[in-house]
Design a protein around this motif. Structure first.
Motif, PDB file in Angstrom:
ATOM      1  N   TRP A 113       0.833  -1.205   0.000  1.00  0.00           N
ATOM      2  CA  TRP A 113       0.000   0.000   0.000  1.00  0.00           C
ATOM      3  C   TRP A 113       0.869   1.256   0.000  1.00  0.00           C
ATOM      4  CZ3 TRP A 113      -4.577   0.768  -1.621  1.00  0.00           C
ATOM      5  CH2 TRP A 113      -5.351   1.863  -1.220  1.00  0.00           C
ATOM      6  N   SER A 114       1.954   1.239   0.732  1.00  0.00           N
ATOM      7  CA  SER A 114       2.855   2.396   0.801  1.00  0.00           C
ATOM      8  C   SER A 114       3.528   2.658  -0.543  1.00  0.00           C
ATOM      9  CB  SER A 114       3.915   2.156   1.883  1.00  0.00           C
ATOM     10  OG  SER A 114       4.780   3.255   2.006  1.00  0.00           O
ATOM     11  N   SER A 368       6.140   7.484  12.388  1.00  0.00           N
ATOM     12  CA  SER A 368       5.582   6.480  11.480  1.00  0.00           C
ATOM     13  C   SER A 368       4.201   6.890  11.010  1.00  0.00           C
ATOM     14  CB  SER A 368       5.540   5.126  12.200  1.00  0.00           C
ATOM     15  OG  SER A 368       5.129   4.110  11.330  1.00  0.00           O
ATOM     16  N   GLN A 369       3.539   5.957  10.313  1.00  0.00           N
ATOM     17  CA  GLN A 369       2.178   6.094   9.805  1.00  0.00           C
ATOM     18  C   GLN A 369       2.033   7.251   8.816  1.00  0.00           C
ATOM     19  OE1 GLN A 369      -0.283   6.080  13.384  1.00  0.00           O
ATOM     20  NE2 GLN A 369      -0.488   3.858  13.199  1.00  0.00           N
ATOM     21  N   PRO A 371       2.631   8.256   4.498  1.00  0.00           N
ATOM     22  CA  PRO A 371       2.531   7.478   3.245  1.00  0.00           C
ATOM     23  C   PRO A 371       3.769   6.668   2.909  1.00  0.00           C
ATOM     24  CG  PRO A 371       1.513   9.619   2.950  1.00  0.00           C
ATOM     25  CD  PRO A 371       2.149   9.639   4.320  1.00  0.00           C
ATOM     26  N   ASP A 372       4.954   7.150   3.278  1.00  0.00           N
ATOM     27  CA  ASP A 372       6.176   6.416   2.933  1.00  0.00           C
ATOM     28  C   ASP A 372       6.727   5.573   4.077  1.00  0.00           C
ATOM     29  OD1 ASP A 372       7.010   8.484   4.553  1.00  0.00           O
ATOM     30  OD2 ASP A 372       8.652   9.132   3.247  1.00  0.00           O
ATOM     31  N   SER A 373       6.040   5.516   5.215  1.00  0.00           N
ATOM     32  CA  SER A 373       6.605   4.854   6.398  1.00  0.00           C
ATOM     33  C   SER A 373       6.859   3.366   6.190  1.00  0.00           C
ATOM     34  CB  SER A 373       5.688   5.063   7.608  1.00  0.00           C
ATOM     35  OG  SER A 373       5.651   6.425   7.989  1.00  0.00           O
ATOM     36  N   ALA A 374       5.881   2.645   5.680  1.00  0.00           N
ATOM     37  CA  ALA A 374       6.043   1.183   5.569  1.00  0.00           C
ATOM     38  C   ALA A 374       7.152   0.828   4.583  1.00  0.00           C
ATOM     39  CB  ALA A 374       4.725   0.540   5.146  1.00  0.00           C
ATOM     40  N   ARG A 375       7.266   1.581   3.492  1.00  0.00           N
ATOM     41  CA  ARG A 375       8.342   1.251   2.556  1.00  0.00           C
ATOM     42  C   ARG A 375       9.705   1.662   3.106  1.00  0.00           C
ATOM     43  NH1 ARG A 375       5.685   5.564  -0.583  1.00  0.00           N
ATOM     44  NH2 ARG A 375       7.117   7.321  -0.922  1.00  0.00           N
ATOM     45  N   ALA A 414       3.071  -1.721  12.011  1.00  0.00           N
ATOM     46  CA  ALA A 414       2.830  -0.521  12.810  1.00  0.00           C
ATOM     47  C   ALA A 414       2.911   0.751  11.973  1.00  0.00           C
ATOM     48  CB  ALA A 414       3.835  -0.442  13.962  1.00  0.00           C
ATOM     49  N   ALA A 415       3.583   0.680  10.834  1.00  0.00           N
ATOM     50  CA  ALA A 415       3.744   1.855   9.968  1.00  0.00           C
ATOM     51  C   ALA A 415       2.524   2.091   9.091  1.00  0.00           C
ATOM     52  CB  ALA A 415       4.986   1.680   9.093  1.00  0.00           C
ATOM     53  N   ARG A 416       1.449   1.414   9.357  1.00  0.00           N
ATOM     54  CA  ARG A 416       0.223   1.477   8.554  1.00  0.00           C
ATOM     55  C   ARG A 416      -0.177   2.913   8.227  1.00  0.00           C
ATOM     56  NH1 ARG A 416      -4.320  -1.712   7.642  1.00  0.00           N
ATOM     57  NH2 ARG A 416      -6.282  -0.591   7.506  1.00  0.00           N
ATOM     58  N   MET A 417      -0.386   3.165   6.955  1.00  0.00           N
ATOM     59  CA  MET A 417      -0.797   4.483   6.491  1.00  0.00           C
ATOM     60  C   MET A 417      -2.277   4.718   6.801  1.00  0.00           C
ATOM     61  SD  MET A 417      -0.995   5.870   2.539  1.00  0.00           S
ATOM     62  CE  MET A 417       0.425   4.880   2.080  1.00  0.00           C
TER      63      MET A 417
END
Length: 442
Positions: A113-114, A368-369, A371-375, A414-417
């Motif tokens: 998603w990220s 975190s959280q 748009p680019d956090s999870a990537r 945990a980095a979910r956007m």
């Protein structure tokens, strides 16, 4: 025992009722907001087909029992294929409830998603026009992207199998095959940056082939070699992975692709040689301010001596021109602006580095959280493995290795956007038409 049309018909009704009940129960229980569009599309197809098939069974009539039995046999074959169609997708969704795969897939969902969501201009609270691909674990060596308009997705059976594949391309059901190695090695999830590029490229122009063709021509012209054109789709995906993962996009490619010297310099069918591929990725990373050349040098992939591989020497001379041509394309400029590559996040002390520290030793999580956090977590995972495993003087113990994986997966989740996770996409035809058209031909 005499033949009984009523009993034969009833036998089929019992089976289709069982399928309908199991599907409705399964669909009601599954809670995956990110994949609502795909689940609704599947539900529309399966439930409508069960209703149509039951109606057809109830209306079986013929002058002879043999003819009636023939009608029932044909409908029961259709029911069996409907089971197979549902099972194909159920297995992929149900992996999220399997303790062996759940954490890895939930982590991958966030990285996908990220990488995918920023391509669209809509605010985070709005639906995107095309659904995100559904990742699942496959017993493969490396990831594979299968767009909803591609057909080789359901195995090796010919003829009717191919018809079913063609039917499914009409549903908004893109999938991403994640290799089994990702379960133990979450750094593999960073390859989602490359795979998402395959889903993005056809969406850039209203006609999917317009930009794909234009990108190919730019590659061929920049390289002054038509052979480069057949690599253009994979080159685009590599470029997209640089936008999303920075210089850390190179490391997974090298891990999966490196072989003997001769193999590293050999042109592939859909890829340039491994060395040329990595050099192009490094040049693209440099153009966006990432330390691409430094990352390539750190990999220390074996290279031939000058003149030792004329074809490789020729191809590498085209690398700089190809990279510049890609970066200069108007469409690529637009996409790069949307994705927003930020080199400052990939230097020492940047967010990717902070995530790597967290994964390695449990230091505090960074902000975190976004748009680019999870990537960024995925990129940090590659860095953590590079430092703690591949470049370590002493390999970590099994428990330390497991801790790396656990921290990486938890951090990605945990980095979910924030924002909605579904899509406004719908099949072009009425619910049930896609699968029923196929079943009619079985």
């Amino acid at each position: 025992m005499p033949l009984s049309v009523i009993a034969r018909r009833r036998q089929g009704c019992v089976e289709i009722d069982r399928l309908h009940h199991e599907f409705v129960t399964w669909h009601a229980d599954i809670q995956l907001p990110q994949y609502t569009t795909q689940l609704d599309a599947l539900s529309g197809e399966i439930t409508t087909c069960t209703i149509r098939l039951r109606s057809a069974l109830e209306n079986v009539s013929a002058l002879s029992s043999g003819a009636a039995y023939g009608q029932c046999s044909r409908l029961e074959r259709q029911i069996a294929w409907l089971w197979r169609a549902w099972e194909y997708f159920r297995a992929k969704f149900d992996q999220r409830q399997d303790d062996r795969y759940a954490d890895t897939l939930h982590a991958t969902d966030e990285v996908v998603w990220s990488c995918y969501r920023p391509f669209f201009r809509q605010p985070l609270g709005e639906l995107v026009p095309d659904p995100a691909p559904l990742p699942y674990i496959e017993m493969e060596y490396s990831p594979v992207a299968v767009r909803s308009d591609q057909t080789a997705v359901l195995g090796e059976r010919p003829n009717r199998q191919e018809l079913l594949e063609l039917a499914f391309k009409k549903l908004p059901m893109p999938i991403l095959k994640l290799p089994i190695s990702a379960v133990s090695n979450p750094w593999v999830i960073a390859l989602a940056g490359h795979e998402i590029g395959h889903f993005v490229q056809p969406m850039i122009s209203p006609n999917p082939f317009d930009f794909v063709g234009a990108f190919r021509r730019v590659i061929e012209q920049a390289a002054a070699d038509s052979e480069w054109g057949k690599w253009s789709v994979e080159i685009f995906a590599d470029w997209y992975s640089i936008l999303t993962m920075g210089q850390w996009a190179l490391h997974p490619i090298a891990q999966f692709g490196t072989g003997e010297m001769a193999a590293n310099t050999l042109r592939g069918g859909v890829y340039p040689s491994l060395l040329v591929r990595l050099e192009l990725m490094a040049a693209l990373a440099d153009d966006y301010g990432f330390p691409g050349t430094a990352a390539l040098e750190s990999l220390a992939v074996d290279r031939p001596a000058p003149g030792g591989s004329p074809q490789y020497d020729k191809d590498r001379k085209a690398v700089a021109a190809v990279a510049q041509a890609i970066v200069a394309m108007d469409e690529c400029r637009t996409i790069a602006k949307r994705i927003g590559p930020r080199p400052e996040n990939f230097v020492r002390g940047g967010l990717a580095d902070q995530w790597a520290l967290h994964i390695r030793n449990g230091s505090p999580e960074p902000v975190s959280q976004k748009p680019d956090s999870a990537r960024l977590v995925a990129a940090g995972s590659v860095q953590a493995w590079d430092q703690a495993v591949f470049a370590a003087a002493q390999l970590p113990s099994t428990s330390q290795f497991d801790q790396l994986g656990s921290r990486a997966r938890r951090a990605m989740q945990a980095a979910r956007m924030p924002g909605v996770r579904s899509s406004s996409a719908r099949p072009a035809s009425k619910p049930g038409d896609v699968l029923f058209e196929f079943l009619e031909g079985v």
